[in-house]
Design a protein around this motif. Structure first.
Motif, PDB file in Angstrom:
ATOM      1  N   VAL A  61       0.834  -1.207   0.000  1.00  0.00           N
ATOM      2  CA  VAL A  61       0.000   0.000   0.000  1.00  0.00           C
ATOM      3  C   VAL A  61       0.868   1.257   0.000  1.00  0.00           C
ATOM      4  CG1 VAL A  61      -1.679   1.328   1.353  1.00  0.00           C
ATOM      5  CG2 VAL A  61      -1.972  -1.138   1.068  1.00  0.00           C
ATOM      6  N   SER A  62       1.923   1.265   0.847  1.00  0.00           N
ATOM      7  CA  SER A  62       2.786   2.447   0.908  1.00  0.00           C
ATOM      8  C   SER A  62       3.538   2.655  -0.400  1.00  0.00           C
ATOM      9  CB  SER A  62       3.772   2.314   2.070  1.00  0.00           C
ATOM     10  OG  SER A  62       4.556   1.137   1.928  1.00  0.00           O
ATOM     11  N   GLY A  64       2.309   1.994  -3.311  1.00  0.00           N
ATOM     12  CA  GLY A  64       1.339   2.603  -4.209  1.00  0.00           C
ATOM     13  C   GLY A  64       1.106   4.070  -3.932  1.00  0.00           C
ATOM     14  N   LEU A  65       1.376   4.508  -2.708  1.00  0.00           N
ATOM     15  CA  LEU A  65       1.174   5.905  -2.352  1.00  0.00           C
ATOM     16  C   LEU A  65       2.387   6.774  -2.627  1.00  0.00           C
ATOM     17  CD1 LEU A  65      -0.710   5.512   1.053  1.00  0.00           C
ATOM     18  CD2 LEU A  65      -1.693   6.080  -1.183  1.00  0.00           C
ATOM     19  N   VAL A  66       3.531   6.187  -2.960  1.00  0.00           N
ATOM     20  CA  VAL A  66       4.735   6.979  -3.211  1.00  0.00           C
ATOM     21  C   VAL A  66       4.551   7.951  -4.370  1.00  0.00           C
ATOM     22  CG1 VAL A  66       7.135   6.824  -3.980  1.00  0.00           C
ATOM     23  CG2 VAL A  66       6.316   5.336  -2.164  1.00  0.00           C
ATOM     24  N   PRO A  67       3.945   7.537  -5.509  1.00  0.00           N
ATOM     25  CA  PRO A  67       3.769   8.513  -6.609  1.00  0.00           C
ATOM     26  C   PRO A  67       2.906   9.709  -6.232  1.00  0.00           C
ATOM     27  CG  PRO A  67       3.514   6.271  -7.419  1.00  0.00           C
ATOM     28  CD  PRO A  67       3.526   6.190  -5.928  1.00  0.00           C
ATOM     29  N   ALA A  68       2.086   9.571  -5.207  1.00  0.00           N
ATOM     30  CA  ALA A  68       1.202  10.680  -4.816  1.00  0.00           C
ATOM     31  C   ALA A  68       1.998  11.708  -4.019  1.00  0.00           C
ATOM     32  CB  ALA A  68       0.026  10.152  -4.009  1.00  0.00           C
ATOM     33  N   LEU A  69       2.884  12.448  -4.731  1.00  0.00           N
ATOM     34  CA  LEU A  69       3.695  13.505  -4.137  1.00  0.00           C
ATOM     35  C   LEU A  69       4.557  12.993  -2.973  1.00  0.00           C
ATOM     36  CD1 LEU A  69       1.112  16.444  -4.155  1.00  0.00           C
ATOM     37  CD2 LEU A  69       2.862  15.913  -5.866  1.00  0.00           C
ATOM     38  N   GLY A  70       4.917  11.692  -3.014  1.00  0.00           N
ATOM     39  CA  GLY A  70       5.788  11.151  -1.982  1.00  0.00           C
ATOM     40  C   GLY A  70       5.127  10.926  -0.653  1.00  0.00           C
ATOM     41  N   VAL A  71       3.778  10.894  -0.625  1.00  0.00           N
ATOM     42  CA  VAL A  71       3.093  10.730   0.659  1.00  0.00           C
ATOM     43  C   VAL A  71       3.437   9.388   1.296  1.00  0.00           C
ATOM     44  CG1 VAL A  71       0.831  10.590   1.769  1.00  0.00           C
ATOM     45  CG2 VAL A  71       1.237  12.269  -0.051  1.00  0.00           C
ATOM     46  N   GLY A  72       3.627   8.353   0.474  1.00  0.00           N
ATOM     47  CA  GLY A  72       3.856   7.022   1.024  1.00  0.00           C
ATOM     48  C   GLY A  72       5.281   6.731   1.426  1.00  0.00           C
ATOM     49  N   VAL A  73       6.244   7.663   1.208  1.00  0.00           N
ATOM     50  CA  VAL A  73       7.647   7.390   1.525  1.00  0.00           C
ATOM     51  C   VAL A  73       7.857   7.123   3.011  1.00  0.00           C
ATOM     52  CG1 VAL A  73       9.981   8.344   1.502  1.00  0.00           C
ATOM     53  CG2 VAL A  73       8.521   8.599  -0.494  1.00  0.00           C
ATOM     54  N   PRO A  74       7.340   7.962   3.920  1.00  0.00           N
ATOM     55  CA  PRO A  74       7.544   7.643   5.342  1.00  0.00           C
ATOM     56  C   PRO A  74       6.951   6.292   5.728  1.00  0.00           C
ATOM     57  CG  PRO A  74       6.812   9.896   5.076  1.00  0.00           C
ATOM     58  CD  PRO A  74       6.634   9.258   3.761  1.00  0.00           C
ATOM     59  N   LEU A  75       5.753   5.994   5.197  1.00  0.00           N
ATOM     60  CA  LEU A  75       5.127   4.715   5.511  1.00  0.00           C
ATOM     61  C   LEU A  75       5.913   3.559   4.913  1.00  0.00           C
ATOM     62  CD1 LEU A  75       2.669   3.616   7.010  1.00  0.00           C
ATOM     63  CD2 LEU A  75       1.412   3.677   4.843  1.00  0.00           C
TER      64      LEU A  75
END
Length: 462
Positions: A61-62, A64-75
């Motif tokens: 899931v994290s 998949g969220l990385v392309p969204a302005l890097g939101v998933g990088v910390p997760l």
């Protein structure tokens, strides 16, 4: 990978012996490896179904969220850090349940800078964390399939046994369409086949899990190659050091052999000179005196008696010279009474007062070692009497054992003027060659005005 029990074996021999040995295959239902495999699959299935699945979903899931302005990088960074912890726990579980210890991979990459982004991105660059995440998914599939299949086969075997036991009274025999004896025989045969298949599949499933853990949770191929390269370089350095030591040893042996040959030649020339200038001349004079006594025996008995007395004196002096000469080659007291008594005899003949101290038993030292020590002390006492102007000399002898081979140590120290040096043609130089030929050490410490200390160590097995 190492095994906890018995001598080193292959991974399959330890985890799944039914796949490699006919005897172990026939023992599969009650083999200890089967019990370990079933326990490992059961616990592994629960562990992967909970922690492994949660880790896989978190990383998936994290990511998949990385392309969204890097939101998933910390997760994602958190998930990959947890993947490292998951791998550590899984290696411990595998070692505990199968007895196979897996090597841990190298720590993950460090941040390239002090920025928060670099610290978050460092776990993402950790290939071993990604491998542990992949293992969580593949481990879940493997344990689920083999645990479910082995359980189903075991349940089928139990059902076949139940059919064989109660089928006749319950009408199951008629349902099967076979005579009762044939139905019972078929049920028993099916139960046996199902039990053997379940046991073999359980071992194979455990083997696959361990193989996956070895590849995905252990060191990477690059790390293994680097470790082998480092080990090869270490072995090369050790071999080079050993070769260098051997070369130095060969040079030292060559030098000591040359010195020993030179010392032996010098000693031989000294003996020849002493025999020629001393005993031989006296024997010639003795022959002359005896000839004179024989010619005067009838004509002048008085002169004949005087000639015989002179010949008798020459005989005694010649014998004394020969005794001194023989003592210089090898003293009789050393062979008869040992080094302790020989050192005391040297001290008794020295014009300078000498105190001899012997610590312990010197008999473990070989005759060659004792002879070398004796001549070192004899030469040292001669030098003290000639040059040191000392009032007292201390001779200490002992056999030392400090973790290595026993060595005979002899130290001669005086309170004289000091300043002694090894000259090219001096007696101490020849003695140093004799000691070196026996693989011993020769140390001379003689500061001006502070006396002289000579220490020699020779291996007792020389």
């Amino acid at each position: 990978m190492t095994s906890d029990d018995g001598p080193p074996r292959t991974l399959a021999d330890h985890v799944a012996p039914a796949l490699t040995s006919g005897a172990a295959f026939f023992q599969a239902p009650y083999h200890p490896a089967t019990r370990r495999a079933v326990a490992a699959l059961a616990v592994g299935w629960v562990w992967h179904l909970t922690a492994g699945l949660a880790l896989w979903i978190l990383v998936l899931v994290s990511s998949g969220l990385v392309p969204a302005l890097g939101v998933g990088v910390p997760l994602l960074a958190l998930g990959l850090l947890l993947a490292r912890r998951f791998g550590t726990a899984e290696r411990a579980r595998v070692a505990r349940q199968t007895g196979v210890r897996l090597a841990a991979p190298q720590p993950g990459p460090l941040p390239t800078s002090r920025s928060s982004w670099s610290r978050l991105w460092a776990p993402v660059r950790d290939d071993r964390a990604w491998a542990a995440t992949l293992y969580a998914f593949l481990g879940l599939l493997t344990t689920s399939f083999f645990f479910a299949t082995a359980t189903a086969l075991a349940a089928g075997a139990v059902a076949a046994v139940v059919f064989a036991a109660v089928g006749r009274g319950s009408g199951l025999a008629q349902w099967s369409g076979l005579p009762w004896p044939a139905a019972v025989g078929g049920a028993v045969a099916a139960a046996v086949v199902l039990v053997w298949t379940a046991a073999t599949l359980a071992q194979y499933g455990s083997y696959l899990v361990v193989r996956l853990a070895t590849v995905l949770l252990g060191p990477s191929a690059a790390e293994v190659a680097r470790a082998r390269l480092v080990a090869a370089e270490r072995e090369t350095r050790v071999a080079e050091a050993a070769a260098h030591t051997a070369q130095e040893r060969a040079v030292a042996l060559t030098e000591s052999r040359t010195a020993a040959v030179s010392a032996a030649d010098t000693e031989r020339r000294r003996i020849e000179r002493d025999l020629h200038d001393g005993a031989q001349q006296r024997l010639v004079a003795l022959g002359v005196e005896l000839g004179v006594a024989r010619r005067l025996a009838d004509k002048d008995p008085g002169h004949a008696v005087a000639a015989l007395e002179l010949a008798h004196r020459e005989i005694k002096e010649t014998l004394a010279e020969l005794r001194d000469l023989v003592r210089g080659i090898h003293p009789a007291v050393l062979s008869d009474r040992g080094l302790d008594a020989a050192l005391s005899a040297l001290a008794g003949r020295s014009p300078v007062p000498v105190r001899v101290e012997v610590a312990g038993d010197l008999t473990p030292a070989s005759p060659a070692a004792q002879a070398a020590a004796y001549f070192v002390v004899a030469e040292a006492l001669t030098n003290v009497a000639k040059h040191a102007a000392a009032d007292l000399v201390l001779v200490h002898a002992s056999v030392v054992r400090d973790g290595g081979p026993a060595r005979l140590r002899v130290a001669v120290s005086d309170d004289g003027r000091g300043g002694a040096e090894l000259s090219a043609d001096g007696g101490l130089t020849g003695l140093r060659g004799r000691v070196a030929a026996l693989d011993g050490t020769f140390e001379l410490d003689s500061p001006p005005g502070k006396g002289t200390r000579l220490t020699v160590e020779v291996p007792c097995a020389s």
